[in-house]
Design a protein around this motif. Structure first.
Motif, PDB file in Angstrom:
ATOM      1  N   GLN A 110      38.672  38.619  35.051  1.00  0.00           N
ATOM      2  CA  GLN A 110      39.318  38.613  33.736  1.00  0.00           C
ATOM      3  C   GLN A 110      39.651  40.010  33.231  1.00  0.00           C
ATOM      4  O   GLN A 110      40.694  40.214  32.613  1.00  0.00           O
ATOM      5  N   TYR A 111      38.781  40.996  33.487  1.00  0.00           N
ATOM      6  CA  TYR A 111      38.947  42.322  32.875  1.00  0.00           C
ATOM      7  C   TYR A 111      39.155  43.447  33.889  1.00  0.00           C
ATOM      8  O   TYR A 111      39.156  44.626  33.508  1.00  0.00           O
ATOM      9  N   GLY A 112      39.355  43.117  35.147  1.00  0.00           N
ATOM     10  CA  GLY A 112      39.431  44.137  36.193  1.00  0.00           C
ATOM     11  C   GLY A 112      40.521  45.176  36.033  1.00  0.00           C
ATOM     12  O   GLY A 112      40.396  46.285  36.540  1.00  0.00           O
ATOM     13  N   ARG A 113      41.574  44.862  35.311  1.00  0.00           N
ATOM     14  CA  ARG A 113      42.653  45.852  35.102  1.00  0.00           C
ATOM     15  C   ARG A 113      42.333  46.828  33.971  1.00  0.00           C
ATOM     16  O   ARG A 113      42.852  47.938  33.943  1.00  0.00           O
ATOM     17  N   GLN A 114      41.465  46.422  33.055  1.00  0.00           N
ATOM     18  CA  GLN A 114      41.163  47.256  31.888  1.00  0.00           C
ATOM     19  C   GLN A 114      39.840  48.002  31.996  1.00  0.00           C
ATOM     20  O   GLN A 114      39.624  48.984  31.303  1.00  0.00           O
ATOM     21  N   VAL A 115      38.961  47.512  32.855  1.00  0.00           N
ATOM     22  CA  VAL A 115      37.604  48.062  32.965  1.00  0.00           C
ATOM     23  C   VAL A 115      37.324  48.356  34.432  1.00  0.00           C
ATOM     24  O   VAL A 115      37.700  47.580  35.312  1.00  0.00           O
ATOM     25  N   HIS A 116      36.663  49.478  34.685  1.00  0.00           N
ATOM     26  CA  HIS A 116      36.281  49.845  36.049  1.00  0.00           C
ATOM     27  C   HIS A 116      34.901  49.259  36.337  1.00  0.00           C
ATOM     28  O   HIS A 116      33.911  49.690  35.763  1.00  0.00           O
ATOM     29  N   PHE A 117      34.831  48.270  37.215  1.00  0.00           N
ATOM     30  CA  PHE A 117      33.575  47.600  37.555  1.00  0.00           C
ATOM     31  C   PHE A 117      32.948  48.252  38.782  1.00  0.00           C
ATOM     32  O   PHE A 117      33.640  48.538  39.761  1.00  0.00           O
ATOM     33  N   VAL A 118      31.630  48.463  38.702  1.00  0.00           N
ATOM     34  CA  VAL A 118      30.885  49.069  39.792  1.00  0.00           C
ATOM     35  C   VAL A 118      29.576  48.303  39.959  1.00  0.00           C
ATOM     36  O   VAL A 118      28.876  48.049  38.974  1.00  0.00           O
ATOM     37  N   VAL A 119      29.247  47.951  41.190  1.00  0.00           N
ATOM     38  CA  VAL A 119      27.956  47.330  41.481  1.00  0.00           C
ATOM     39  C   VAL A 119      26.984  48.440  41.879  1.00  0.00           C
ATOM     40  O   VAL A 119      27.275  49.228  42.780  1.00  0.00           O
ATOM     41  N   VAL A 120      25.843  48.492  41.192  1.00  0.00           N
ATOM     42  CA  VAL A 120      24.793  49.448  41.537  1.00  0.00           C
ATOM     43  C   VAL A 120      23.653  48.638  42.156  1.00  0.00           C
ATOM     44  O   VAL A 120      22.998  47.861  41.461  1.00  0.00           O
TER      45      VAL A 120
END
Length: 197
Positions: free
Chosen positions: A85-95
């Motif tokens: 849903q938000y991948g274009r506006q927010v940078h997602f990172v798995v830690v």
């Protein structure tokens, strides 16, 4: 006599299964104990990323994850829906925390996503995270906007308490601060460093 023994055995077995289920539900409803040397990190505090994503000019959503933690596994579908849903506006990172044998590719395959995967526990400490799964959402200036749970529900299915989604919406709408209750902010899940409950 045989029927009586079988009936007693079935009642005992069903009682044991029920007790085990009740115990597991109770354990997962208790908050994660705060570590003795824990230093709180507050909303608005600048987060040091130790050179990670230093040129990123979008909000950063850190997903603290342990593949061996049942709570983390329950949360995979919820996290994927946020990325979609938000991948274009927010940078997602798995830690990934408490990693012994997983590669970045294996983690990406678990989520069926091609997003960055980091194996750096210092990011958890910088964000004040001491359990999995947890969220740390930073604004583009790398200040902590939200750190807490995804949802009130163990299975991340309660849309009314979708804290992570509410935090993203608040940040994207430029709301300076959102007020979250203790269910959002108190850590629940698998305890670090061993990520067990």
């Amino acid at each position: 006599m045989k029927k009586l023994v079988v009936s007693i055995w079935l009642i005992f077995l069903l009682g044991a299964i029920g007790a085990l289920f009740w115990y597991n539900e109770l354990v997962f409803q208790l908050p994660t104990p705060v570590p003795k040397n824990y230093k709180p990190v507050y909303q608005g505090q600048l987060i040091s990323l130790n050179g990670v994503l230093k040129n990123e000019n979008k909000p950063i959503f850190f997903h603290f994850f342990n593949p061996d933690c049942p709570c983390s596994r329950f949360n995979v579908a919820n996290f994927k829906s946020l990325v979609n849903q938000y991948g274009r506006q927010v940078h997602f990172v798995v830690v990934v925390l408490n990693n012994h044998y997983y590669t970045a590719k294996q983690i990406q395959d678990k989520f069926d996503l091609t997003i960055p995967v980091i194996f750096d526990p210092s990011i958890a400490k910088s964000c004040g995270v001491y359990s999995t799964p947890q969220v740390a959402l930073l604004n583009p200036q790398h200040q902590l906007y939200y750190r807490g749970n995804y949802n009130r529900s163990r299975y991340c299915t309660d849309e009314k308490t979708n804290y992570a989604k509410n935090a993203i919406n608040g940040l994207l709408a430029a709301q300076p601060k959102l007020a979250f209750n203790q269910l959002a902010l108190r850590a629940y899940g698998c305890q670090l460093p061993n990520c067990n409950k």
